[in-house]
Design an enzyme around this catalytic site. Structure first.
Site, mmCIF file in Angstrom:
data_model
loop_
_atom_site.group_PDB
_atom_site.id
_atom_site.type_symbol
_atom_site.label_atom_id
_atom_site.label_comp_id
_atom_site.label_asym_id
_atom_site.label_seq_id
_atom_site.Cartn_x
_atom_site.Cartn_y
_atom_site.Cartn_z
ATOM 1 N N ASP A 91 -103.324 34.058 -61.161
ATOM 2 C CA ASP A 91 -103.699 34.306 -62.660
ATOM 3 C C ASP A 91 -103.275 33.302 -63.394
ATOM 4 O OD1 ASP A 91 -100.848 34.639 -61.370
ATOM 5 O OD2 ASP A 91 -99.879 35.168 -63.084
ATOM 6 N N GLU A 152 -97.619 35.663 -60.605
ATOM 7 C CA GLU A 152 -97.090 34.287 -60.987
ATOM 8 C C GLU A 152 -96.671 33.686 -62.135
ATOM 9 O OE1 GLU A 152 -95.004 30.010 -59.902
ATOM 10 O OE2 GLU A 152 -97.165 30.533 -61.214
#
Length: 392
Positions: A91, A152
């Site tokens: 991400d 994350e």
């Protein structure tokens, strides 16, 4: 861990051979919008990674996470005794449309694009690290495990249970977060807590009878100044106040005001003394008849340089020297999944990914082309060194 031969230099030719294909594949990953929560893009990136890892002989599983897309776990059994984990996230911090605004590009040895450094280049490098190990015929590990998660950038809340579960059966972990300089290595990171401080006062007409009001905004202002003063009381602990809000009507003394507070410390004790100090501030008042509530949300625990981590640093330094790189392990204020792994009891080394800069800035984020083979060889050599070490 004893002094032994080094291996990174043996892997350098592999990464030079992989370089063209690596950057072709990196272009495919970077040119997919995969900001946190952009499920379609996250899953497309994971599908590419799954395909490449299956081709490399790994058993791959996808673990869906509601609202974030798939996490990926890849495993391969070996003939040794050490269980190694490589970790990265797919991400990015960017909104949908980032790829259209700033697509993948290579110019003058610099690669740009959303998430190219943080950390699609590191995720892809992990794939090539295990590929190089297999190509070299190295199987002296009990298990190689790769975990790529999808959240994350917002604290890994959906993937922490998965990381902790896998960590139970892992001996050492390497996190391929990006490096800011060729010699960068991270052996410690601050832990984080988040707070919401809410002040309640008494509303009144600001023109007709302001004296009947008790301003929550003024009380919050006193509290913010008191929080800023905590820096002098607790060196090494940082307090950052953001997200200010209150009642909006201009003709009303505000009876509610709120802020968020981010607290960071290299030590759990620092987070706890900060919590006690913030509770004291919340429990007192400068404006009479106001009251406050403080909500603490624990974030990632501190990642500390344990003796086992420092031994990993020594091995990494040895391997890097054979590549002409002088590594320097340093603490970092930002957090990563290394915080989770070290808390789960796994000796972990961080920022082993490619070198670059401009993270979280769409126009500035970049990776240095020449860092790919060096960092790839370093990680492969370090992994082999750990697995062959006398006391692993």
């Amino acid at each position: 861990m004893s002094q032994m031969s080094t291996y990174a230099q043996d892997y350098l030719p592999y990464f030079h051979r992989y370089q063209d294909e690596y950057f072709q594949r990196l272009e495919s990953l970077v040119n997919i919008d995969s900001g946190t929560g952009q499920v379609e893009g996250i899953n497309r990136v994971m599908d590419y990674l799954l395909q490449w890892l299956v081709e490399a002989g790994f058993v791959v599983e996808l673990h869906p996470s509601a609202g974030f897309g798939n996490n990926l776990v890849a495993r391969r059994q070996g003939k040794g005794t050490v269980r190694m984990l490589l970790v990265g996230h797919v991400d990015t911090v960017y909104p949908a449309g980032a790829v259209q605004a700033q697509p993948f590009a290579i110019k003058d040895g610099v690669v740009s694009g959303p998430g190219v450094l943080d950390m699609k280049s590191g995720v892809l490098l992990a794939v090539y690290v295990v590929r190089a190990l297999l190509a070299a015929g190295f199987e002296q590990y009990k298990e190689l495990v790769l975990v790529f998660n999808n959240d994350e950038e917002v604290g890994s809340r959906g993937s922490i249970p998965l990381l902790r579960e896998i960590a139970r059966d892992i001996d050492y972990a390497l996190v391929l977060e990006p490096a800011g300089k060729p010699g960068s290595l991270t052996h410690s990171r601050k832990g984080t807590d988040k707070y919401v401080l809410e002040v309640h006062g008494i509303a009144a007409h600001s023109g007709a009878e302001p004296f009947k009001g008790r301003s929550a905004v003024v009380e919050l202002a006193h509290k913010i100044l008191a929080i800023q003063n905590l820096h002098a009381m607790f060196p090494g602990v940082t307090f950052n106040v953001t997200n200010l809000s209150s009642n909006e009507p201009l003709n009303v003394v505000p009876d509610m005001a709120r802020c968020s507070i981010s607290v960071r410390s290299f030590y759990a004790h620092g987070l706890d003394v900060a919590a006690a100090a913030l509770e004291k501030i919340a429990g007192s008042s400068s404006v009479p008849d106001t009251r406050s509530t403080l909500l603490r949300t624990t974030g990632r625990p501190p990642y500390q340089p344990t003796p086992e981590v420092l031994r990993l640093v020594e091995l990494a330094e040895m391997e890097a020297l054979t590549l002409g790189v002088q590594l320097k392990a340093e603490p970092k204020g930002g957090v990563s999944d290394a915080n989770i792994l070290i808390d789960a009891g796994v000796p972990t080394l961080d920022t082993l990914g490619p070198v670059g800069g401009g993270m979280h800035n769409l126009e500035r984020e970049h990776m240095l082309v020449d860092s790919m083979p060096i960092r790839g060889a370093l990680v492969a050599g370090l992994l082999q060194h750990i697995c062959l070490s006398d006391h692993a």
